[in-house]
Design a protein around this motif. Structure first.
Motif, PDB file in Angstrom:
ATOM      1  N   ASN A 131     -99.261 -55.351  -0.783  1.00 47.27           N
ATOM      2  CA  ASN A 131     -99.392 -55.616   1.331  1.00 47.27           C
ATOM      3  C   ASN A 131    -100.479 -56.655   1.154  1.00 47.27           C
ATOM      4  O   ASN A 131    -100.975 -56.472   2.102  1.00 47.27           O
ATOM      5  CB  ASN A 131    -100.563 -54.335   1.627  1.00 47.27           C
ATOM      6  N   ASP A 132    -100.977 -57.964  -0.003  1.00 42.87           N
ATOM      7  CA  ASP A 132    -100.960 -58.869   0.616  1.00 42.87           C
ATOM      8  C   ASP A 132    -100.587 -59.600   0.547  1.00 42.87           C
ATOM      9  O   ASP A 132     -99.667 -59.328   0.701  1.00 42.87           O
ATOM     10  CB  ASP A 132    -102.468 -58.712  -1.418  1.00 42.87           C
ATOM     11  N   SER A 133    -101.753 -60.908   1.455  1.00 35.80           N
ATOM     12  CA  SER A 133    -101.430 -62.164   1.486  1.00 35.80           C
ATOM     13  C   SER A 133    -102.496 -63.221   0.572  1.00 35.80           C
ATOM     14  O   SER A 133    -103.593 -62.613   0.415  1.00 35.80           O
ATOM     15  CB  SER A 133    -101.798 -62.501   3.099  1.00 35.80           C
ATOM     16  N   GLN A 135    -102.603 -67.458   0.007  1.00 34.49           N
ATOM     17  CA  GLN A 135    -102.251 -68.601   0.633  1.00 34.49           C
ATOM     18  C   GLN A 135    -102.379 -69.862  -0.622  1.00 34.49           C
ATOM     19  O   GLN A 135    -103.460 -69.943  -1.598  1.00 34.49           O
ATOM     20  CB  GLN A 135    -102.584 -68.848   1.698  1.00 34.49           C
ATOM     21  N   HIS A 140     -98.002 -70.290   3.412  1.00 28.21           N
ATOM     22  CA  HIS A 140     -98.529 -68.598   3.686  1.00 28.21           C
ATOM     23  C   HIS A 140     -97.858 -67.571   2.685  1.00 28.21           C
ATOM     24  O   HIS A 140     -96.400 -67.664   3.443  1.00 28.21           O
ATOM     25  CB  HIS A 140     -98.834 -68.398   4.037  1.00 28.21           C
ATOM     26  N   ASP A 142     -97.537 -63.290   3.078  1.00 26.53           N
ATOM     27  CA  ASP A 142     -97.722 -62.227   3.654  1.00 26.53           C
ATOM     28  C   ASP A 142     -96.798 -61.168   2.656  1.00 26.53           C
ATOM     29  O   ASP A 142     -95.141 -61.128   3.471  1.00 26.53           O
ATOM     30  CB  ASP A 142     -97.423 -62.308   4.847  1.00 26.53           C
ATOM     31  N   THR A 145     -95.245 -58.449   5.122  1.00 22.18           N
ATOM     32  CA  THR A 145     -94.828 -58.349   6.467  1.00 22.18           C
ATOM     33  C   THR A 145     -93.545 -59.218   5.889  1.00 22.18           C
ATOM     34  O   THR A 145     -92.344 -59.612   6.558  1.00 22.18           O
ATOM     35  CB  THR A 145     -95.304 -59.137   7.515  1.00 22.18           C
ATOM     36  N   ARG A 147     -92.969 -62.403   5.013  1.00 20.88           N
ATOM     37  CA  ARG A 147     -93.291 -63.823   5.615  1.00 20.88           C
ATOM     38  C   ARG A 147     -93.446 -64.686   4.648  1.00 20.88           C
ATOM     39  O   ARG A 147     -94.481 -64.566   4.090  1.00 20.88           O
ATOM     40  CB  ARG A 147     -93.077 -63.539   7.029  1.00 20.88           C
ATOM     41  N   GLU A 154     -91.834 -70.357   9.628  1.00 19.92           N
ATOM     42  CA  GLU A 154     -91.508 -69.484   9.113  1.00 19.92           C
ATOM     43  C   GLU A 154     -89.950 -69.455   7.983  1.00 19.92           C
ATOM     44  O   GLU A 154     -89.411 -70.392   8.554  1.00 19.92           O
ATOM     45  CB  GLU A 154     -91.167 -68.228   9.631  1.00 19.92           C
ATOM     46  N   HIS A 166     -94.242 -64.960  -4.516  1.00 16.50           N
ATOM     47  CA  HIS A 166     -95.228 -64.703  -5.202  1.00 16.50           C
ATOM     48  C   HIS A 166     -96.261 -64.817  -6.331  1.00 16.50           C
ATOM     49  O   HIS A 166     -97.461 -64.327  -6.511  1.00 16.50           O
ATOM     50  CB  HIS A 166     -95.120 -62.821  -4.827  1.00 16.50           C
TER      51      HIS A 166
END
Length: 242
Positions: A131-133, A135, A140, A142, A145, A147, A154, A166
């Motif tokens: 559940n990390d985000s 950048q 970016h 996320d 979500t 995204r 987006e 990721h």
């Protein structure tokens, strides 16, 4: 009682289809067998399977055409597809993977290998608890979500490409070999070739648009995601024109 994974078998040779179905049933899967693209589409429209075994050569619409259509639609995009074919040339494998297949099995194949590959794509499909985000530069991601955005816009990224991005964003400025990416993104249990990484990197770059330039090919080594890559490309362009 554990739910049996649903497998849609799209194979126009009845003997092969029945052999696959029997082995699937004996190993805890719930197969549905169809013999052409039209029937496959009806099944997909009715109930989404957990994985599709898709023959390349079918009466009417080909397996490649079906894979492309299913990958282009939001509802069917996440469904893993394993292409079954007698075509063994590298160009054919690349075409199948480019069409959206997650794996590619050539005939004749052993049922043990096919079952292993089915389990592998199902494991890859299972969501990871991340559940990390993260950048890098203006890119970016996320994970909570699902995204991805670049400069606030987006971007649409497929499931395998999302996992690949990721990983690269969590380990920026490092060179990753194709083998290490297969192990870290796909898992060390898979039976796919390193060429698969190239196909997914190409697809990821296309999805990222301008941000795709951040993914560098390091000749003879592998791939690196770098916030400085765009700057290096610009400097190289200036030097070439000087």
């Amino acid at each position: 009682m554990r739910k049996m994974p649903r497998v849609l078998v799209v194979e126009d040779e009845p003997a092969i289809a029945e052999l696959i179905a029997v082995n699937l049933r004996h190993n805890g899967f719930a197969p549905t067998v169809v013999f052409d693209g039209a029937a496959a589409q009806r099944e997909i429209d009715a109930v989404l399977p957990d994985v599709v075994l898709l023959d390349w050569m079918l009466p009417g619409e080909s397996g490649v055409a079906l894979a492309k259509r299913w990958r282009s639609q939001e509802r069917t995009k996440p469904v893993p597809i394993i292409m079954l074919t007698a075509r063994i040339e590298e160009s054919d494998k690349v075409q199948g993977l480019d069409a959206g297949a997650d794996d590619y099995v050539t005939k004749p194949f052993s049922t043990h290998e096919l079952l292993a590959r089915i389990r592998a794509v199902l494991r890859r499909r299972a969501p990871e608890i991340v559940n990390d985000s993260v950048q890098v530069g203006e890119l970016h991601l996320d994970a909570a979500t699902y995204r991805v955005s670049h400069q606030g816009r987006e971007l649409k990224v497929g499931p395998t490409e999302f996992k690949l991005l990721h990983f690269l964003m969590k380990h920026p400025e490092r060179v990753h070999t194709r083998g290490s990416l297969l192990d870290r993104v796909w898992g060390d249990h898979v039976f796919i070739e390193e060429r698969t990484v190239d196909v997914h990197v190409k697809r990821l770059r296309e999805s990222l648009g301008e941000a795709g330039k951040m993914i560098e090919t390091v000749r003879g080594a592998g791939y690196r995601l770098s916030a400085q890559a765009v700057l290096r490309l610009a400097k190289a362009g200036i030097a070439a024109s000087a």
